[in-house]
Write a protein that holds these residues in place. Structure first.
Motif, short mmCIF file in Angstrom:
data_model
loop_
_atom_site.label_atom_id
_atom_site.label_comp_id
_atom_site.label_asym_id
_atom_site.label_seq_id
_atom_site.Cartn_x
_atom_site.Cartn_y
_atom_site.Cartn_z
N GLU A 1 0.93 -1.18 0.04
CA GLU A 1 0.10 0.22 -0.12
C GLU A 1 0.78 1.29 0.04
OE1 GLU A 1 -4.13 -1.28 2.29
OE2 GLU A 1 -2.31 -1.10 3.66
N ALA A 2 1.75 1.16 0.89
CA ALA A 2 3.05 2.49 0.70
C ALA A 2 3.54 2.47 -0.61
CB ALA A 2 4.03 2.22 1.93
N ALA A 3 3.70 1.39 -1.31
CA ALA A 3 4.35 1.53 -2.86
C ALA A 3 3.29 2.00 -3.70
CB ALA A 3 4.96 0.18 -3.26
N LEU A 4 2.15 1.68 -3.46
CA LEU A 4 1.06 2.30 -4.57
C LEU A 4 0.90 3.61 -4.17
CD1 LEU A 4 -1.33 1.56 -6.43
CD2 LEU A 4 -2.71 0.98 -4.62
N ILE A 5 0.94 4.12 -2.88
CA ILE A 5 0.92 5.68 -2.87
C ILE A 5 1.79 6.27 -3.56
CG2 ILE A 5 0.94 7.44 -0.99
CD1 ILE A 5 -0.49 5.42 1.11
N MET A 6 3.12 5.89 -3.44
CA MET A 6 4.17 6.51 -4.07
C MET A 6 4.04 6.33 -5.69
SD MET A 6 5.66 7.78 -1.73
CE MET A 6 6.86 8.56 -2.96
N SER A 7 3.36 5.24 -6.16
CA SER A 7 2.82 5.24 -7.64
C SER A 7 1.94 6.21 -8.08
CB SER A 7 2.52 3.69 -7.91
OG SER A 7 3.41 2.95 -7.61
N ILE A 8 0.94 6.45 -7.12
CA ILE A 8 0.12 7.57 -7.55
C ILE A 8 0.74 9.02 -7.33
CG2 ILE A 8 -2.07 8.48 -6.65
CD1 ILE A 8 -2.93 5.66 -5.62
N TYR A 9 1.64 8.93 -6.46
CA TYR A 9 2.33 10.30 -6.57
C TYR A 9 3.22 10.50 -7.79
CZ TYR A 9 5.92 13.57 -4.65
OH TYR A 9 6.71 14.71 -4.49
N GLY A 10 3.65 9.72 -8.32
CA GLY A 10 4.50 9.77 -9.83
C GLY A 10 3.43 10.05 -10.73
N ILE A 11 2.16 9.27 -10.87
CA ILE A 11 1.31 9.54 -11.94
C ILE A 11 0.88 11.07 -11.92
CG2 ILE A 11 -1.01 9.03 -12.98
CD1 ILE A 11 1.16 7.03 -13.48
N ILE A 12 0.32 11.43 -10.83
CA ILE A 12 0.11 12.94 -10.41
C ILE A 12 0.84 13.60 -10.88
CG2 ILE A 12 -0.67 14.65 -8.71
CD1 ILE A 12 -2.57 12.51 -9.24
N GLY A 13 2.42 13.41 -10.80
CA GLY A 13 3.23 14.42 -11.25
C GLY A 13 3.12 14.56 -12.80
N ILE A 14 2.82 13.62 -13.46
CA ILE A 14 2.66 13.61 -14.92
C ILE A 14 1.62 14.51 -15.38
CG2 ILE A 14 2.41 12.39 -17.36
CD1 ILE A 14 3.70 10.08 -16.13
N VAL A 15 0.49 14.28 -14.61
CA VAL A 15 -0.79 15.24 -14.90
C VAL A 15 -0.23 16.82 -14.34
CG1 VAL A 15 -2.94 15.59 -14.24
CG2 VAL A 15 -2.30 13.22 -14.31
#
Length: 488
Positions: free
Chosen positions: A336-350
Protein backbone atom coordinates in the motif's frame (compact mmCIF):
# COMPACT_ATOMS: atom_id res chain seq x y z
CA UNK A 1 47.27 60.19 -62.20
CA UNK A 2 49.27 57.41 -60.66
CA UNK A 3 49.24 56.40 -57.01
CA UNK A 4 52.95 56.15 -56.27
CA UNK A 5 54.66 54.93 -53.16
CA UNK A 6 58.38 54.48 -52.50
CA UNK A 7 59.48 51.23 -50.93
CA UNK A 8 61.95 53.00 -48.71
CA UNK A 9 59.23 55.16 -47.15
CA UNK A 10 57.11 52.39 -45.70
CA UNK A 11 57.16 48.64 -45.58
CA UNK A 12 53.94 47.06 -46.72
CA UNK A 13 52.84 44.44 -44.21
CA UNK A 14 51.96 41.01 -45.42
CA UNK A 15 48.21 40.65 -45.46
CA UNK A 16 46.73 37.37 -44.27
CA UNK A 17 42.98 37.19 -44.57
CA UNK A 18 41.70 34.82 -41.92
CA UNK A 19 38.74 33.03 -43.42
CA UNK A 20 38.07 29.93 -41.38
CA UNK A 21 34.57 28.59 -41.99
CA UNK A 22 32.43 28.01 -38.94
CA UNK A 23 30.72 24.72 -38.21
CA UNK A 24 27.38 24.02 -36.60
CA UNK A 25 25.25 21.05 -35.62
CA UNK A 26 22.26 20.62 -37.89
CA UNK A 27 19.33 19.05 -35.95
CA UNK A 28 17.61 16.35 -38.06
CA UNK A 29 14.23 16.95 -36.31
CA UNK A 30 13.27 13.32 -36.72
CA UNK A 31 14.76 10.14 -38.10
CA UNK A 32 17.27 8.73 -35.62
CA UNK A 33 16.30 11.55 -33.28
CA UNK A 34 13.22 9.56 -32.23
CA UNK A 35 15.48 6.68 -31.21
CA UNK A 36 17.45 9.13 -29.07
CA UNK A 37 14.12 10.35 -27.66
CA UNK A 38 13.30 6.76 -26.66
CA UNK A 39 16.73 6.41 -25.02
CA UNK A 40 16.12 9.64 -23.10
CA UNK A 41 12.66 8.41 -22.02
CA UNK A 42 14.10 5.15 -20.69
CA UNK A 43 16.98 6.95 -18.97
CA UNK A 44 14.53 9.28 -17.23
CA UNK A 45 12.49 6.24 -16.18
CA UNK A 46 15.59 4.65 -14.66
CA UNK A 47 16.97 7.72 -12.87
CA UNK A 48 13.73 9.18 -11.52
CA UNK A 49 12.40 5.73 -10.76
CA UNK A 50 15.46 5.04 -8.61
CA UNK A 51 15.18 8.31 -6.68
CA UNK A 52 11.44 7.76 -6.14
CA UNK A 53 11.98 4.44 -4.32
CA UNK A 54 14.17 6.02 -1.65
CA UNK A 55 11.35 5.67 0.87
CA UNK A 56 10.93 1.95 0.07
CA UNK A 57 14.69 1.43 0.34
CA UNK A 58 14.79 3.37 3.62
CA UNK A 59 12.32 0.94 5.23
CA UNK A 60 14.46 -2.06 4.31
CA UNK A 61 17.76 -0.47 5.30
CA UNK A 62 16.39 0.31 8.75
CA UNK A 63 15.52 -3.37 9.19
CA UNK A 64 18.71 -4.65 7.55
CA UNK A 65 21.33 -2.62 9.43
CA UNK A 66 19.33 -1.51 12.48
CA UNK A 67 21.23 1.78 12.54
CA UNK A 68 20.05 5.28 13.48
CA UNK A 69 17.34 6.89 11.39
CA UNK A 70 19.44 9.97 10.62
CA UNK A 71 22.44 7.99 9.35
CA UNK A 72 20.30 5.68 7.23
CA UNK A 73 18.53 8.66 5.69
CA UNK A 74 21.84 9.98 4.35
CA UNK A 75 21.96 7.13 1.80
CA UNK A 76 18.67 8.26 0.25
CA UNK A 77 19.24 11.99 0.55
CA UNK A 78 22.58 11.91 -1.28
CA UNK A 79 21.01 10.22 -4.32
CA UNK A 80 18.33 12.91 -4.44
CA UNK A 81 20.85 15.74 -4.06
CA UNK A 82 23.48 14.57 -6.52
CA UNK A 83 20.90 14.61 -9.33
CA UNK A 84 21.37 18.39 -9.42
CA UNK A 85 25.18 18.21 -9.69
CA UNK A 86 25.39 16.44 -13.03
CA UNK A 87 25.76 19.62 -15.09
CA UNK A 88 29.23 20.74 -13.91
CA UNK A 89 30.65 17.21 -14.17
CA UNK A 90 29.38 16.82 -17.72
CA UNK A 91 30.74 20.23 -18.70
CA UNK A 92 34.20 19.25 -17.45
CA UNK A 93 34.07 15.95 -19.35
CA UNK A 94 33.03 17.71 -22.56
CA UNK A 95 35.96 20.12 -22.17
CA UNK A 96 38.28 17.10 -22.40
CA UNK A 97 36.70 16.10 -25.75
CA UNK A 98 34.54 13.28 -24.35
CA UNK A 99 31.42 12.63 -26.40
CA UNK A 100 27.90 12.51 -25.01
CA UNK A 101 27.68 8.81 -25.85
CA UNK A 102 30.86 8.03 -23.89
CA UNK A 103 29.68 9.97 -20.84
CA UNK A 104 26.31 8.21 -20.71
CA UNK A 105 27.86 4.76 -21.12
CA UNK A 106 30.55 5.49 -18.54
CA UNK A 107 27.91 6.63 -16.06
CA UNK A 108 25.92 3.44 -16.60
CA UNK A 109 28.96 1.21 -16.04
CA UNK A 110 29.98 2.99 -12.82
CA UNK A 111 26.37 2.96 -11.52
CA UNK A 112 26.02 -0.77 -12.24
CA UNK A 113 29.32 -1.64 -10.57
CA UNK A 114 28.48 0.51 -7.54
CA UNK A 115 25.04 -1.07 -7.13
CA UNK A 116 26.60 -4.55 -7.23
CA UNK A 117 29.16 -3.46 -4.63
CA UNK A 118 26.29 -2.14 -2.47
CA UNK A 119 24.86 -5.64 -2.19
CA UNK A 120 27.98 -6.63 -0.22
CA UNK A 121 28.06 -3.52 2.01
CA UNK A 122 28.65 -4.52 5.66
CA UNK A 123 27.36 -1.25 7.16
CA UNK A 124 25.62 2.03 6.42
CA UNK A 125 28.89 3.95 6.06
CA UNK A 126 29.92 1.75 3.12
CA UNK A 127 26.47 2.05 1.59
CA UNK A 128 26.64 5.85 1.80
CA UNK A 129 29.70 5.75 -0.44
CA UNK A 130 28.76 2.96 -2.86
CA UNK A 131 25.04 3.57 -3.34
CA UNK A 132 24.67 7.17 -2.19
CA UNK A 133 27.69 8.89 -3.75
CA UNK A 134 28.84 6.64 -6.60
CA UNK A 135 25.41 5.59 -7.87
CA UNK A 136 24.02 9.09 -7.31
CA UNK A 137 26.67 10.91 -9.30
CA UNK A 138 26.73 8.28 -12.06
CA UNK A 139 22.97 8.51 -12.58
CA UNK A 140 23.11 12.31 -12.48
CA UNK A 141 25.77 12.41 -15.19
CA UNK A 142 23.85 10.05 -17.47
CA UNK A 143 20.56 11.84 -16.89
CA UNK A 144 21.93 15.31 -17.64
CA UNK A 145 23.89 14.23 -20.71
CA UNK A 146 21.10 12.33 -22.44
CA UNK A 147 18.72 15.28 -22.08
CA UNK A 148 21.36 17.62 -23.52
CA UNK A 149 21.97 15.54 -26.63
CA UNK A 150 18.21 15.15 -27.13
CA UNK A 151 17.99 18.94 -27.42
CA UNK A 152 20.64 18.84 -30.15
CA UNK A 153 18.67 16.33 -32.22
CA UNK A 154 15.55 18.52 -32.39
CA UNK A 155 14.82 22.15 -33.21
CA UNK A 156 11.29 22.59 -34.56
CA UNK A 157 9.97 19.53 -32.71
CA UNK A 158 12.05 20.05 -29.57
CA UNK A 159 9.07 20.75 -27.29
CA UNK A 160 7.35 17.53 -28.38
CA UNK A 161 10.50 15.45 -27.98
CA UNK A 162 11.29 16.87 -24.54
CA UNK A 163 7.67 16.38 -23.47
CA UNK A 164 7.79 12.70 -24.44
CA UNK A 165 11.15 12.21 -22.72
CA UNK A 166 10.08 14.05 -19.54
CA UNK A 167 6.98 11.87 -19.21
CA UNK A 168 9.43 9.08 -18.39
CA UNK A 169 9.92 10.67 -14.97
CA UNK A 170 6.41 9.90 -13.79
CA UNK A 171 6.27 6.57 -15.59
CA UNK A 172 9.48 5.49 -13.87
CA UNK A 173 8.13 6.51 -10.47
CA UNK A 174 4.95 4.54 -11.12
CA UNK A 175 6.69 1.34 -12.23
CA UNK A 176 9.74 1.31 -9.97
CA UNK A 177 7.80 1.61 -6.71
CA UNK A 178 5.70 -1.42 -7.55
CA UNK A 179 8.56 -3.50 -8.97
CA UNK A 180 11.00 -2.67 -6.17
CA UNK A 181 8.46 -3.68 -3.52
CA UNK A 182 7.89 -7.04 -5.23
CA UNK A 183 11.65 -7.57 -5.66
CA UNK A 184 12.41 -6.79 -2.02
CA UNK A 185 9.63 -9.05 -0.71
CA UNK A 186 10.78 -11.95 -2.91
CA UNK A 187 14.58 -11.57 -3.10
CA UNK A 188 15.52 -9.32 -0.19
CA UNK A 189 17.34 -5.98 -0.17
CA UNK A 190 20.81 -7.26 -1.06
CA UNK A 191 19.64 -9.14 -4.14
CA UNK A 192 17.54 -6.10 -5.09
CA UNK A 193 20.78 -4.12 -5.28
CA UNK A 194 22.01 -6.70 -7.80
CA UNK A 195 18.83 -6.26 -9.84
CA UNK A 196 19.31 -2.49 -9.76
CA UNK A 197 22.86 -3.01 -11.03
CA UNK A 198 21.49 -4.88 -14.02
CA UNK A 199 18.97 -2.09 -14.59
CA UNK A 200 21.72 0.56 -14.50
CA UNK A 201 23.79 -1.43 -16.97
CA UNK A 202 21.05 -0.77 -19.53
CA UNK A 203 22.19 2.86 -19.50
CA UNK A 204 25.15 1.76 -21.60
CA UNK A 205 22.68 0.57 -24.24
CA UNK A 206 20.76 3.84 -24.08
CA UNK A 207 24.02 5.75 -24.40
CA UNK A 208 25.10 3.67 -27.41
CA UNK A 209 21.90 4.78 -29.17
CA UNK A 210 22.85 8.44 -28.76
CA UNK A 211 25.02 8.77 -31.85
CA UNK A 212 26.94 12.07 -32.02
CA UNK A 213 25.73 14.48 -34.67
CA UNK A 214 28.12 15.52 -37.45
CA UNK A 215 28.87 19.19 -37.89
CA UNK A 216 28.25 20.98 -41.16
CA UNK A 217 30.17 23.99 -42.49
CA UNK A 218 28.39 27.26 -42.08
CA UNK A 219 29.63 30.48 -43.68
CA UNK A 220 28.80 33.34 -41.36
CA UNK A 221 27.64 36.68 -42.82
CA UNK A 222 30.58 38.51 -41.24
CA UNK A 223 33.13 36.30 -42.98
CA UNK A 224 31.27 36.62 -46.26
CA UNK A 225 31.27 40.42 -45.96
CA UNK A 226 34.99 40.42 -45.22
CA UNK A 227 35.66 38.27 -48.26
CA UNK A 228 33.67 40.67 -50.44
CA UNK A 229 35.59 43.65 -49.08
CA UNK A 230 38.89 41.91 -49.69
CA UNK A 231 37.93 41.06 -53.25
CA UNK A 232 36.90 44.64 -53.94
CA UNK A 233 40.13 46.09 -52.60
CA UNK A 234 42.28 43.54 -54.42
CA UNK A 235 40.72 44.68 -57.70
CA UNK A 236 41.47 48.34 -57.02
CA UNK A 237 44.73 49.83 -58.42
CA UNK A 238 46.49 50.74 -55.22
CA UNK A 239 50.20 50.64 -56.04
CA UNK A 240 51.79 51.57 -59.34
CA UNK A 241 48.60 51.45 -61.44
CA UNK A 242 46.59 54.22 -62.99
CA UNK A 243 43.24 54.98 -61.44
CA UNK A 244 40.52 54.69 -64.00
CA UNK A 245 37.85 56.70 -62.17
CA UNK A 246 37.38 59.17 -59.39
CA UNK A 247 36.37 56.58 -56.79
CA UNK A 248 39.49 54.46 -57.12
CA UNK A 249 41.62 57.59 -57.22
CA UNK A 250 40.19 58.66 -53.88
CA UNK A 251 40.98 55.23 -52.45
CA UNK A 252 44.59 55.53 -53.61
CA UNK A 253 44.94 59.01 -52.13
CA UNK A 254 43.42 57.91 -48.84
CA UNK A 255 45.69 54.89 -48.71
CA UNK A 256 48.88 56.97 -49.29
CA UNK A 257 47.74 59.58 -46.77
CA UNK A 258 47.32 56.98 -44.06
CA UNK A 259 50.70 55.50 -44.90
CA UNK A 260 52.41 58.87 -44.54
CA UNK A 261 50.73 59.55 -41.20
CA UNK A 262 51.78 56.13 -39.86
CA UNK A 263 48.17 55.13 -39.37
CA UNK A 264 46.87 51.65 -40.02
CA UNK A 265 48.11 51.04 -43.57
CA UNK A 266 45.16 48.97 -44.71
CA UNK A 267 41.44 49.60 -45.00
CA UNK A 268 39.44 48.50 -42.00
CA UNK A 269 38.07 45.49 -43.81
CA UNK A 270 41.59 44.09 -44.24
CA UNK A 271 43.35 42.92 -41.10
CA UNK A 272 46.80 41.58 -40.56
CA UNK A 273 46.93 38.56 -38.31
CA UNK A 274 48.43 40.57 -35.46
CA UNK A 275 45.57 43.03 -35.64
CA UNK A 276 42.99 40.27 -35.49
CA UNK A 277 44.63 38.72 -32.46
CA UNK A 278 45.02 41.99 -30.56
CA UNK A 279 41.76 43.73 -31.42
CA UNK A 280 39.05 41.18 -32.19
CA UNK A 281 39.80 38.29 -29.87
CA UNK A 282 39.60 40.17 -26.52
CA UNK A 283 36.18 41.46 -27.46
CA UNK A 284 35.00 37.99 -28.45
CA UNK A 285 36.31 36.46 -25.24
CA UNK A 286 34.61 39.18 -23.20
CA UNK A 287 31.34 38.63 -25.00
CA UNK A 288 31.50 34.87 -24.40
CA UNK A 289 32.16 35.41 -20.70
CA UNK A 290 29.27 37.83 -20.44
CA UNK A 291 26.98 35.24 -22.02
CA UNK A 292 27.85 32.64 -19.38
CA UNK A 293 28.12 34.89 -16.36
CA UNK A 294 26.45 38.28 -16.20
CA UNK A 295 27.24 40.11 -12.97
CA UNK A 296 23.99 42.09 -13.18
CA UNK A 297 22.00 39.09 -11.89
CA UNK A 298 23.59 39.63 -8.47
CA UNK A 299 22.12 43.14 -8.35
CA UNK A 300 18.56 41.91 -8.85
CA UNK A 301 16.73 41.70 -5.51
CA UNK A 302 13.94 39.60 -7.01
CA UNK A 303 16.48 36.89 -7.85
CA UNK A 304 17.57 36.66 -4.20
CA UNK A 305 13.91 36.50 -3.20
CA UNK A 306 13.39 33.65 -5.66
CA UNK A 307 16.40 31.77 -4.27
CA UNK A 308 15.06 32.15 -0.73
CA UNK A 309 11.63 30.93 -1.79
CA UNK A 310 12.99 27.81 -3.44
CA UNK A 311 15.16 27.19 -0.39
CA UNK A 312 11.92 26.56 1.51
CA UNK A 313 10.38 24.63 -1.40
CA UNK A 314 13.27 22.15 -1.18
CA UNK A 315 12.08 21.07 2.28
CA UNK A 316 8.91 19.55 0.88
CA UNK A 317 10.78 17.81 -1.94
CA UNK A 318 12.00 15.17 0.52
CA UNK A 319 8.40 14.27 1.36
CA UNK A 320 8.54 11.04 -0.66
CA UNK A 321 11.44 9.73 1.45
CA UNK A 322 9.44 9.66 4.68
CA UNK A 323 5.93 8.92 3.41
CA UNK A 324 6.41 5.13 2.92
CA UNK A 325 8.03 4.79 6.35
CA UNK A 326 5.20 6.74 7.95
CA UNK A 327 2.59 4.66 6.09
CA UNK A 328 4.06 1.44 7.45
CA UNK A 329 4.29 2.95 10.96
CA UNK A 330 0.51 3.60 11.05
CA UNK A 331 -0.31 0.03 10.04
CA UNK A 332 -0.40 0.06 6.23
CA UNK A 333 1.35 -2.70 4.28
CA UNK A 334 4.45 -2.10 2.18
CA UNK A 335 2.43 -2.76 -0.97
CA UNK A 336 0.00 0.00 0.00
CA UNK A 337 2.89 2.36 0.74
CA UNK A 338 4.38 1.59 -2.68
CA UNK A 339 0.99 2.16 -4.33
CA UNK A 340 0.76 5.60 -2.72
CA UNK A 341 4.15 6.49 -4.16
CA UNK A 342 3.10 5.19 -7.58
CA UNK A 343 0.08 7.49 -7.45
CA UNK A 344 2.46 10.28 -6.44
CA UNK A 345 4.41 9.72 -9.67
CA UNK A 346 1.33 9.58 -11.92
CA UNK A 347 0.01 12.84 -10.46
CA UNK A 348 3.39 14.33 -11.33
CA UNK A 349 2.78 13.68 -15.03
CA UNK A 350 -0.68 15.24 -14.82
CA UNK A 351 0.76 18.25 -12.98
CA UNK A 352 3.34 18.88 -15.72
CA UNK A 353 0.59 18.97 -18.33
CA UNK A 354 -1.69 21.10 -16.15
CA UNK A 355 0.94 23.74 -15.42
CA UNK A 356 1.47 24.25 -19.16
CA UNK A 357 -2.25 24.81 -19.68
CA UNK A 358 -2.51 27.25 -16.77
CA UNK A 359 0.49 29.34 -17.87
CA UNK A 360 0.34 29.26 -21.67
CA UNK A 361 -3.42 29.01 -22.34
CA UNK A 362 -5.23 30.48 -19.33
CA UNK A 363 -2.33 32.92 -18.67
CA UNK A 364 -2.35 32.75 -14.88
CA UNK A 365 0.69 34.66 -13.49
CA UNK A 366 3.47 32.31 -12.50
CA UNK A 367 3.97 34.05 -9.16
CA UNK A 368 0.40 33.14 -8.19
CA UNK A 369 0.95 29.53 -9.18
CA UNK A 370 4.15 29.35 -7.12
CA UNK A 371 2.30 30.61 -4.05
CA UNK A 372 -0.48 28.07 -4.64
CA UNK A 373 2.07 25.27 -4.99
CA UNK A 374 3.81 26.15 -1.74
CA UNK A 375 0.46 26.49 0.05
CA UNK A 376 -0.57 23.02 -1.14
CA UNK A 377 2.67 21.51 0.17
CA UNK A 378 2.42 23.28 3.53
CA UNK A 379 -1.21 22.28 4.09
CA UNK A 380 -0.67 18.65 3.07
CA UNK A 381 2.35 18.31 5.38
CA UNK A 382 0.18 19.54 8.25
CA UNK A 383 -2.81 17.34 7.37
CA UNK A 384 -0.74 14.20 7.06
CA UNK A 385 -0.35 14.11 10.83
CA UNK A 386 -4.11 13.41 11.06
CA UNK A 387 -4.11 10.66 8.41
CA UNK A 388 -4.64 7.12 9.62
CA UNK A 389 -5.95 5.41 6.46
CA UNK A 390 -4.85 4.63 2.92
CA UNK A 391 -7.38 7.04 1.37
CA UNK A 392 -6.48 10.09 3.44
CA UNK A 393 -2.76 9.46 3.06
CA UNK A 394 -3.18 9.20 -0.71
CA UNK A 395 -5.02 12.53 -0.76
CA UNK A 396 -2.12 14.23 1.03
CA UNK A 397 0.32 12.60 -1.38
CA UNK A 398 -1.66 13.98 -4.33
CA UNK A 399 -1.62 17.51 -2.88
CA UNK A 400 2.11 17.31 -2.23
CA UNK A 401 2.84 15.94 -5.71
CA UNK A 402 0.93 18.81 -7.34
CA UNK A 403 2.77 21.39 -5.26
CA UNK A 404 6.17 19.82 -5.83
CA UNK A 405 5.83 19.46 -9.61
CA UNK A 406 4.23 22.90 -10.02
CA UNK A 407 7.11 24.53 -8.17
CA UNK A 408 9.76 22.54 -10.05
CA UNK A 409 8.23 23.40 -13.44
CA UNK A 410 8.12 27.12 -12.67
CA UNK A 411 11.84 27.48 -11.91
CA UNK A 412 13.04 28.27 -15.42
CA UNK A 413 9.89 30.28 -16.22
CA UNK A 414 10.40 32.60 -13.25
CA UNK A 415 14.15 32.93 -13.84
CA UNK A 416 13.48 33.89 -17.44
CA UNK A 417 10.87 36.46 -16.39
CA UNK A 418 13.00 38.02 -13.65
CA UNK A 419 16.47 37.98 -15.26
CA UNK A 420 15.78 37.56 -18.97
CA UNK A 421 16.41 34.61 -21.25
CA UNK A 422 20.06 35.53 -21.73
CA UNK A 423 20.76 34.78 -18.05
CA UNK A 424 18.89 31.47 -17.76
CA UNK A 425 22.01 29.31 -17.94
CA UNK A 426 23.91 31.09 -15.18
CA UNK A 427 20.97 31.63 -12.85
CA UNK A 428 19.50 28.14 -13.25
CA UNK A 429 22.91 26.55 -12.65
CA UNK A 430 23.22 28.48 -9.39
CA UNK A 431 19.72 27.48 -8.32
CA UNK A 432 20.33 23.82 -9.21
CA UNK A 433 23.55 23.71 -7.18
CA UNK A 434 21.76 25.27 -4.21
CA UNK A 435 18.88 22.80 -4.40
CA UNK A 436 21.25 19.87 -4.77
CA UNK A 437 22.95 20.81 -1.51
CA UNK A 438 19.61 21.33 0.23
CA UNK A 439 18.30 17.95 -0.94
CA UNK A 440 21.17 16.41 1.01
CA UNK A 441 21.02 18.68 4.04
CA UNK A 442 17.28 18.79 4.75
CA UNK A 443 16.60 15.02 4.93
CA UNK A 444 19.64 14.61 7.16
CA UNK A 445 18.39 17.34 9.52
CA UNK A 446 14.95 15.76 9.64
CA UNK A 447 16.58 12.41 10.40
CA UNK A 448 18.25 13.92 13.46
CA UNK A 449 14.93 15.49 14.45
CA UNK A 450 13.26 12.07 14.33
CA UNK A 451 16.05 10.49 16.38
CA UNK A 452 15.51 13.14 19.04
CA UNK A 453 11.69 13.05 19.12
CA UNK A 454 11.05 9.45 17.94
CA UNK A 455 7.89 10.65 16.21
CA UNK A 456 7.13 11.35 12.57
CA UNK A 457 4.74 14.14 13.48
CA UNK A 458 7.68 16.42 14.29
CA UNK A 459 9.12 15.95 10.78
CA UNK A 460 5.88 16.94 9.07
CA UNK A 461 5.38 19.90 11.40
CA UNK A 462 8.88 21.00 10.46
CA UNK A 463 8.05 20.68 6.75
CA UNK A 464 4.80 22.61 7.10
CA UNK A 465 6.40 25.47 9.04
CA UNK A 466 9.37 25.94 6.68
CA UNK A 467 7.25 25.75 3.53
CA UNK A 468 4.82 28.28 5.04
CA UNK A 469 7.74 30.70 5.26
CA UNK A 470 8.12 30.13 1.53
CA UNK A 471 4.46 31.08 1.04
CA UNK A 472 5.17 34.42 2.70
CA UNK A 473 8.29 34.96 0.57
CA UNK A 474 6.38 34.12 -2.60
CA UNK A 475 3.94 36.91 -1.78
CA UNK A 476 6.92 39.23 -2.19
CA UNK A 477 7.41 37.85 -5.71
CA UNK A 478 3.73 38.57 -6.43
CA UNK A 479 4.20 42.14 -5.22
CA UNK A 480 7.32 42.56 -7.37
CA UNK A 481 5.42 41.36 -10.44
CA UNK A 482 2.48 43.67 -9.73
CA UNK A 483 4.75 46.69 -9.31
CA UNK A 484 6.47 45.98 -12.62
CA UNK A 485 9.81 44.75 -11.29
CA UNK A 486 9.56 41.93 -13.84
CA UNK A 487 7.17 41.01 -16.62
CA UNK A 488 6.49 37.55 -18.01
Amino acid sequence: MLCRMRKRDVKTPKVEVVNQPETEIQPPDGGWGWVVCLACFLTNCTVHGTTSINGIILIELLYLFNDSFSKTTIVCSIIAGTAMFGGPLVSIALMFKASHRQIIMFGGIIAAASAVASSFAPNIETLIFTFGILVGFSLAVSYFTVNVILGQYFLKKRALALGIATSGNGFGSFMMNYLSTKAISFYGMRCTFLLLGGLFLNLTVYGALCRPLTKVIKQSPDIQNKRTSVDEMEGAPILGFEAENKETREKCDDFNRRISENIEPLPKTLRVRQSITSEIMPNEIYNRKSNYCDATIFKNKCFYLLLATYTTHAVGDSFYIYLPVYAVSIGLSREEAALIMSIYGIIGIVSLLLIGILVDIIHIPTSYLLTAALSSMSISALLITFCQSFETLTLCAVMTSIGHHFGASLRIVLISAILGRENITTAYSMLSMLLGALYIIYPTIKGFVYDAAQQFFVIFYFDSAIVFVGVILSCGIIYAQKTGKFVE
